[in-house]
Scaffold this motif. Sequence first.
Motif, PDB file in Angstrom:
ATOM      1  N   ILE A 132     -26.038  46.816   5.822  1.00 33.01           N
ATOM      2  CA  ILE A 132     -25.186  47.965   6.135  1.00 33.01           C
ATOM      3  C   ILE A 132     -25.755  49.219   5.476  1.00 33.01           C
ATOM      4  CG2 ILE A 132     -22.873  48.927   5.887  1.00 33.01           C
ATOM      5  CD1 ILE A 132     -21.903  46.009   5.734  1.00 33.01           C
ATOM      6  N   GLY A 149     -17.802  50.078   5.370  1.00 26.95           N
ATOM      7  CA  GLY A 149     -18.461  48.797   5.639  1.00 26.95           C
ATOM      8  C   GLY A 149     -18.056  47.744   4.632  1.00 26.95           C
ATOM      9  N   ALA A 160     -15.922  44.400   5.374  1.00 31.25           N
ATOM     10  CA  ALA A 160     -16.453  43.081   5.007  1.00 31.25           C
ATOM     11  C   ALA A 160     -15.462  42.334   4.129  1.00 31.25           C
ATOM     12  CB  ALA A 160     -17.786  43.254   4.285  1.00 31.25           C
ATOM     13  N   SER A 194     -20.788  46.396   9.746  1.00 30.43           N
ATOM     14  CA  SER A 194     -20.357  45.333   8.851  1.00 30.43           C
ATOM     15  C   SER A 194     -19.888  44.111   9.639  1.00 30.43           C
ATOM     16  CB  SER A 194     -19.237  45.867   7.964  1.00 30.43           C
ATOM     17  OG  SER A 194     -18.747  44.869   7.147  1.00 30.43           O
TER      18      SER A 194
END
Lengths: 171, 93
Positions: free
Chosen positions: A2, A81, A85, B77
């Motif tokens: 990422i 990100g 996650a 992601s």
Amino acid sequence: VINESMILELGPVLTALILAGRIGARYAAELGTMRVTEQIDALESLGRSPVSHLLIPRVVAGLLVIPALTMFANATGIVVGYLTAKGSLGLTYADYEYGARAFFQPLDLWYSLIKSGFFAAAVTTIPCYIGYNTQQGAEGVGRSTTAAVVSASVAILMLDALTTKLLLTAK
Amino acid sequence: MANGAALTLGPVRLVARWSLRSADHAGRFTFLLIDMLRGLAEWRVWFPRTLEQATAVGYGSLFIVLLVAGFAGAVTSLQTGSPAPCRCITPAR
């Protein structure tokens, strides 16, 4: 992955493309309207330089602001990100940090800055040039605005390929 | 000349006209850049306006830039973390 994706490619290119639409259209429309309503000619007849009054402030402002916005975009992409996650994949902060640190190189940030500097030059100078040379009234302003956004976007993608080749060879 | 008339021209003329127009733009663009470099000396004129422009452009674009960057980070992601379908070729027994 990422961090690398955001810093090397997505951050600079997405930011530049968005700003090509926003700033490019704005600059071309403003300058084009000034040209067709003869405000630029009035400045020249007063002995003032339209380049110093109208073009340089816009170009320098873009060169200052666009790299800064790119860095904000990189940071936001990395943070979101991580949150994604964590929320959907159950990744812990330690795992994320370990992965981010393992692949991080400080040169990547310079790479992103240099790229965004090139993009900033394209996003500001091309619309300024097209808007400054607008002709044929209101129809010409619309045509200039469209041409400015399209030209700046194409220039960004071409510069992206060029800078990637140059900088990755140097890396 | 109108577009219809331009289409009736031969390909050589069209290419020549396009080349001349490109060279014209390149020359004008170069002169504009040179003018801008010369104008940098008049910093008392352009510096205050630069701050106004930077404020307008920076604050105005911040929200949309962060929004798009956030979505880009989230999608990257998710795509990175999702299990990839196995495309392995099973060996013949």
